[in-house]
Design an enzyme around this catalytic site. Sequence first.
Site, PDB file in Angstrom:
ATOM      1  N   ASP A  73      20.500 -18.827   0.201  1.00 31.18           N
ATOM      2  CA  ASP A  73      20.468 -18.408  -1.202  1.00 31.18           C
ATOM      3  C   ASP A  73      21.575 -17.408  -1.535  1.00 31.18           C
ATOM      4  O   ASP A  73      22.250 -16.872  -0.640  1.00 31.18           O
ATOM      5  CB  ASP A  73      19.088 -17.822  -1.561  1.00 31.18           C
ATOM      6  CG  ASP A  73      18.475 -17.007  -0.419  1.00 31.18           C
ATOM      7  OD1 ASP A  73      19.235 -16.481   0.420  1.00 31.18           O
ATOM      8  OD2 ASP A  73      17.257 -16.897  -0.369  1.00 31.18           O
TER       9      ASP A  73
ATOM     10  N   ASN B  68       5.499 -12.090  -0.761  1.00 36.58           N
ATOM     11  CA  ASN B  68       4.716 -13.048  -1.553  1.00 36.58           C
ATOM     12  C   ASN B  68       4.745 -14.450  -0.925  1.00 36.58           C
ATOM     13  O   ASN B  68       4.344 -15.416  -1.553  1.00 36.58           O
ATOM     14  CB  ASN B  68       5.230 -13.098  -2.995  1.00 36.58           C
ATOM     15  CG  ASN B  68       6.680 -13.570  -3.087  1.00 36.58           C
ATOM     16  OD1 ASN B  68       7.294 -13.914  -2.074  1.00 36.58           O
ATOM     17  ND2 ASN B  68       7.224 -13.604  -4.282  1.00 36.58           N
TER      18      ASN B  68
ATOM     19  N   HIS C 279       7.423 -16.158   0.049  1.00 40.92           N
ATOM     20  CA  HIS C 279       8.562 -17.041  -0.237  1.00 40.92           C
ATOM     21  C   HIS C 279       9.380 -17.312   1.021  1.00 40.92           C
ATOM     22  O   HIS C 279       9.466 -16.488   1.926  1.00 40.92           O
ATOM     23  CB  HIS C 279       9.434 -16.502  -1.392  1.00 40.92           C
ATOM     24  CG  HIS C 279      10.261 -15.290  -1.093  1.00 40.92           C
ATOM     25  ND1 HIS C 279      10.649 -14.400  -2.069  1.00 40.92           N
ATOM     26  CD2 HIS C 279      10.809 -14.808   0.059  1.00 40.92           C
ATOM     27  CE1 HIS C 279      11.379 -13.451  -1.526  1.00 40.92           C
ATOM     28  NE2 HIS C 279      11.494 -13.678  -0.238  1.00 40.92           N
TER      29      HIS C 279
ATOM     30  N   GLU D 176       9.914 -18.954  -4.775  1.00 42.75           N
ATOM     31  CA  GLU D 176       8.832 -18.061  -5.143  1.00 42.75           C
ATOM     32  C   GLU D 176       7.547 -18.881  -5.349  1.00 42.75           C
ATOM     33  O   GLU D 176       7.601 -20.112  -5.459  1.00 42.75           O
ATOM     34  CB  GLU D 176       9.210 -17.326  -6.441  1.00 42.75           C
ATOM     35  CG  GLU D 176      10.519 -16.521  -6.346  1.00 42.75           C
ATOM     36  CD  GLU D 176      10.398 -15.219  -5.547  1.00 42.75           C
ATOM     37  OE1 GLU D 176       9.661 -15.182  -4.538  1.00 42.75           O
ATOM     38  OE2 GLU D 176      11.067 -14.237  -5.921  1.00 42.75           O
TER      39      GLU D 176
END
Length: 249
Positions: free
Chosen positions: A69, A140, A142, A147
């Site tokens: 990313d 979370n 990811h 996400e």
Amino acid sequence: MAIETIIFPDAEQAAQQVAKKIQQLIQRKPDAVLGLATGGTPLLLYRELIRMHAEEGLSFAQVRTFNLDEYEGLPPDHPESYWSFMQRNLFDHIDISPGNYHLPSGMLAADAVTEHCEAYENAIRAAGGIDFQILGIGRNGHIGFNEPGSTISSRTRRVTLCEVTRADAAPAFGSIEQVPTHAISMGCATILEAQEIVLLAFGEHKAEIVAQAVCGEVSENVTASYLQTHQHIHFYLDSAAARDLRDSM
Ligand code: F6R
């Protein structure tokens, strides 16, 4: 398929074992294709690969890499861009050729995003696919910047970053306002196409989400849970990150 979890006394030993796996892969296949992550988690792994290059002659001359990313809006030379992270923490210290490493661009005009993301997917395919993918995990759940809500069939695309992701990045940027709101991320399907995947997680703050990813239901609420569907997936954990796993296994 179940996720194989390997628990180490500390992060150094986990990183050393993953580095050994990469070393063996490169010895077997000098032009191996690696999928790379940024963030705090892979730093010890990169340090060990640099040591292997300097002291053991491990050569990356033919290795190809694709990063997961990149933040939107950061030029490559911005200190917090993942481009500069990779230069600083790995590429500047090994013999990888500049044409052989790839990151998504964070500096795309709105009408160029789709084409760029398709080209990134095509470049991975043209390289023969990813042999070995390194992942970290967000609090979370990811993987990459997929996400909660990202589908298992998602591909490289522009994503909106969650508040918790931006809050975790805030110290490096100075404040949450300075953290980009969007990024370009490989998709879950892209990640799941890798031949072999190692997810690294260290520290107590990852314990709860690691347990959900390994033992919870496969769900878009925790995109790391998609890894349960992969044939060759290993979680390399320190004992702190494995805390809740031992309770639930
Ligand atoms: C980084 C990435 C993220 C991180 C994750 C964990 O390229 O895609 O999924 O791996 O946010 O970050 P750290 O390692 O900083 O806890």
